[in-house]
Design a protein around this motif. Structure first.
Motif, PDB file in Angstrom:
ATOM      1  N   UNK A   1     -18.322 -22.975 -10.703  1.00 28.64           N
ATOM      2  CA  UNK A   1     -18.808 -22.061 -11.662  1.00 28.64           C
ATOM      3  C   UNK A   1     -17.529 -21.380 -12.395  1.00 28.64           C
ATOM      4  N   UNK A   2     -17.292 -21.494 -13.651  1.00 30.34           N
ATOM      5  CA  UNK A   2     -16.228 -20.843 -14.492  1.00 30.34           C
ATOM      6  C   UNK A   2     -16.438 -19.294 -14.175  1.00 30.34           C
ATOM      7  N   UNK A   3     -15.134 -18.791 -13.553  1.00 33.39           N
ATOM      8  CA  UNK A   3     -15.102 -17.491 -13.426  1.00 33.39           C
ATOM      9  C   UNK A   3     -13.938 -16.771 -13.672  1.00 33.39           C
ATOM     10  N   UNK A   4     -13.761 -15.549 -14.365  1.00 27.54           N
ATOM     11  CA  UNK A   4     -12.731 -14.739 -14.688  1.00 27.54           C
ATOM     12  C   UNK A   4     -12.695 -13.443 -13.995  1.00 27.54           C
ATOM     13  N   UNK A   5     -11.621 -13.282 -13.163  1.00 25.68           N
ATOM     14  CA  UNK A   5     -11.591 -11.930 -12.464  1.00 25.68           C
ATOM     15  C   UNK A   5     -10.704 -11.110 -13.293  1.00 25.68           C
ATOM     16  N   UNK A   6     -11.044  -9.620 -13.533  1.00 24.19           N
ATOM     17  CA  UNK A   6     -10.308  -8.721 -14.265  1.00 24.19           C
ATOM     18  C   UNK A   6      -9.878  -7.609 -13.345  1.00 24.19           C
ATOM     19  N   UNK A   7      -8.702  -7.435 -13.363  1.00 20.02           N
ATOM     20  CA  UNK A   7      -7.997  -6.181 -12.776  1.00 20.02           C
ATOM     21  C   UNK A   7      -8.223  -6.309 -11.202  1.00 20.02           C
ATOM     22  N   UNK A   8      -9.314  -5.262 -10.734  1.00 20.88           N
ATOM     23  CA  UNK A   8      -9.751  -5.550  -9.303  1.00 20.88           C
ATOM     24  C   UNK A   8     -10.187  -6.889  -9.079  1.00 20.88           C
ATOM     25  N   UNK A   9     -10.974  -7.436 -10.026  1.00 18.59           N
ATOM     26  CA  UNK A   9     -11.416  -8.840  -9.869  1.00 18.59           C
ATOM     27  C   UNK A   9     -10.188  -9.873  -9.629  1.00 18.59           C
ATOM     28  N   UNK A  10      -9.081  -9.654 -10.382  1.00 22.54           N
ATOM     29  CA  UNK A  10      -7.996 -10.244 -10.203  1.00 22.54           C
ATOM     30  C   UNK A  10      -7.341 -10.324  -8.668  1.00 22.54           C
ATOM     31  N   UNK A  11      -7.505  -8.981  -8.208  1.00 21.19           N
ATOM     32  CA  UNK A  11      -6.803  -8.817  -6.930  1.00 21.19           C
ATOM     33  C   UNK A  11      -7.756  -9.245  -5.845  1.00 21.19           C
ATOM     34  N   UNK A  12      -9.173  -9.242  -6.016  1.00 21.79           N
ATOM     35  CA  UNK A  12     -10.104  -9.491  -5.116  1.00 21.79           C
ATOM     36  C   UNK A  12     -10.078 -10.915  -5.181  1.00 21.79           C
ATOM     37  N   UNK A  13     -10.162 -11.778  -6.117  1.00 21.58           N
ATOM     38  CA  UNK A  13     -10.048 -13.262  -5.977  1.00 21.58           C
ATOM     39  C   UNK A  13      -8.932 -13.829  -5.223  1.00 21.58           C
ATOM     40  N   UNK A  14      -7.544 -13.266  -5.736  1.00 18.36           N
ATOM     41  CA  UNK A  14      -6.442 -13.603  -4.670  1.00 18.36           C
ATOM     42  C   UNK A  14      -6.494 -13.188  -3.235  1.00 18.36           C
ATOM     43  N   UNK A  15      -7.064 -11.956  -3.096  1.00 16.58           N
ATOM     44  CA  UNK A  15      -7.289 -11.603  -1.632  1.00 16.58           C
ATOM     45  C   UNK A  15      -8.281 -12.589  -0.817  1.00 16.58           C
ATOM     46  N   UNK A  16      -9.323 -13.003  -1.587  1.00 10.86           N
ATOM     47  CA  UNK A  16     -10.291 -13.862  -0.852  1.00 10.86           C
ATOM     48  C   UNK A  16      -9.695 -15.160  -0.716  1.00 10.86           C
ATOM     49  N   UNK A  17      -8.571 -15.503  -1.233  1.00  9.71           N
ATOM     50  CA  UNK A  17      -8.381 -17.141  -1.115  1.00  9.71           C
ATOM     51  C   UNK A  17      -7.040 -16.913  -0.201  1.00  9.71           C
ATOM     52  N   UNK A  18      -6.658 -15.862   0.394  1.00 12.02           N
ATOM     53  CA  UNK A  18      -5.760 -15.618   1.384  1.00 12.02           C
ATOM     54  C   UNK A  18      -4.225 -14.856   0.785  1.00 12.02           C
ATOM     55  N   UNK A  19      -4.418 -14.211  -0.430  1.00 10.76           N
ATOM     56  CA  UNK A  19      -3.183 -13.537  -0.912  1.00 10.76           C
ATOM     57  C   UNK A  19      -3.180 -12.304  -0.509  1.00 10.76           C
ATOM     58  N   UNK A  20      -2.075 -11.569  -0.889  1.00 10.05           N
ATOM     59  CA  UNK A  20      -1.899 -10.006  -0.546  1.00 10.05           C
ATOM     60  C   UNK A  20      -1.931  -9.130  -1.906  1.00 10.05           C
ATOM     61  N   UNK A  21      -2.753  -7.969  -1.665  1.00 12.89           N
ATOM     62  CA  UNK A  21      -2.700  -6.822  -2.358  1.00 12.89           C
ATOM     63  C   UNK A  21      -2.273  -5.762  -1.956  1.00 12.89           C
ATOM     64  N   UNK A  22      -1.389  -4.744  -2.464  1.00 16.47           N
ATOM     65  CA  UNK A  22      -0.586  -3.721  -2.169  1.00 16.47           C
ATOM     66  C   UNK A  22      -0.682  -2.650  -3.134  1.00 16.47           C
ATOM     67  N   UNK A  23      -0.831  -1.202  -2.764  1.00 15.26           N
ATOM     68  CA  UNK A  23      -0.659  -0.220  -3.587  1.00 15.26           C
ATOM     69  C   UNK A  23       0.730  -0.189  -4.190  1.00 15.26           C
ATOM     70  N   UNK A  24       0.651   0.222  -5.526  1.00 15.66           N
ATOM     71  CA  UNK A  24       1.988   0.352  -6.420  1.00 15.66           C
ATOM     72  C   UNK A  24       1.983   1.435  -7.333  1.00 15.66           C
ATOM     73  N   UNK A  25       2.872   1.655  -8.059  1.00 20.38           N
ATOM     74  CA  UNK A  25       2.994   2.821  -8.841  1.00 20.38           C
ATOM     75  C   UNK A  25       1.861   2.432  -9.942  1.00 20.38           C
ATOM     76  N   UNK A  26       1.156   3.573 -10.348  1.00 14.90           N
ATOM     77  CA  UNK A  26       0.305   3.356 -11.518  1.00 14.90           C
ATOM     78  C   UNK A  26       0.853   3.183 -12.676  1.00 14.90           C
TER      79      UNK A  26
END
Length: 215
Positions: A83-108
């Motif tokens: 199903x075509x999917x577009x992740x935005x901001x948090x969605x971008x991070x969540x998709x990458x994390x769901x597939x084994x990627x890494x998300x970390x806090x950074x400067x705003x």
């Protein structure tokens, strides 16, 4: 030819910050919405495309927000069903994390940002300046994903799955000059090198609708 059935998965947890989810709905007025943190779930049997919104939550807060784990499982199901999917901001991070990627806090970062973008249908006609409001970053992309856009401070600024119709962007394509005052009040928005006059990021949402319609 009928319009595709889109679902916007709203991920905002702060009731005072839902304006960005509302902006996606404004840009996609025919889309259905589900409030994922509230327990709403999309019916994937009746969906042609899905947009995963931003959020002031962090994907690393899954222990306190079990819906994040559920949405990561949703990503797996969307991939399996193609199903075509577009992740935005948090969605971008969540998709990458769901597939084994890494998300970390950074400067705003809260400003228009110039990016290097790949030649991709999602970015057709997109100006290389986009609105950014985020404090977390993808430091390692998920399995099967490749980087589609980079900024000077952020390599994995947008990604695409190599086999499935799945895209993610760190920026907020839904935001326009109409949101400037709200962004300045809530997130210390600044416009120095670039402003909203340089931005046409809603093209991403228009392009995504076209991609869904063609699938």
């Amino acid at each position: 030819m009928s319009e595709p059935t889109l679902v916007v998965v709203r991920n905002e947890v702060d009731p005072d910050c839902t304006f960005h989810c509302d902006a996606i709905s404004d840009a996609l007025p025919d889309a259905r919405t589900v409030a994922y943190p509230d327990g709403d779930r999309p019916d994937l049997e009746a969906v042609d495309g899905v947009v995963l919104s931003g959020s002031t939550a962090g994907v690393y807060e899954a222990d306190d927000r079990p819906w994040i784990v559920e949405q990561q499982a949703l990503v797996d199901e969307l991939l399996e069903r193609e199903i075509p999917t577009l992740g935005i901001c948090f969605g971008h991070q969540l998709v990458n994390a769901a597939l084994g990627g890494t998300v970390e806090p950074a400067e705003e970062t809260c400003r228009p940002v110039r990016v290097d973008i790949a030649d991709d249908p999602l970015f057709r006609g997109l100006e290389p300046v986009v609105p950014v409001v985020h404090g977390d970053v993808v430091t390692e992309v998920g399995d099967g994903l490749e980087v589609l856009a980079s900024a000077d401070y952020y390599h994995a600024f947008a990604t695409r799955h190599r086999e499935a119709p799945l895209w993610t962007v760190q920026f907020h394509p839904e935001l326009t000059a109409a949101h400037r005052d709200r962004l300045a009040a809530d997130f210390d928005w600044t416009e120095a090198d670039y402003g909203f006059d340089d931005v046409n990021a809603r093209r991403v949402l228009e392009n995504f609708v076209s991609i869904v319609a063609d699938c």
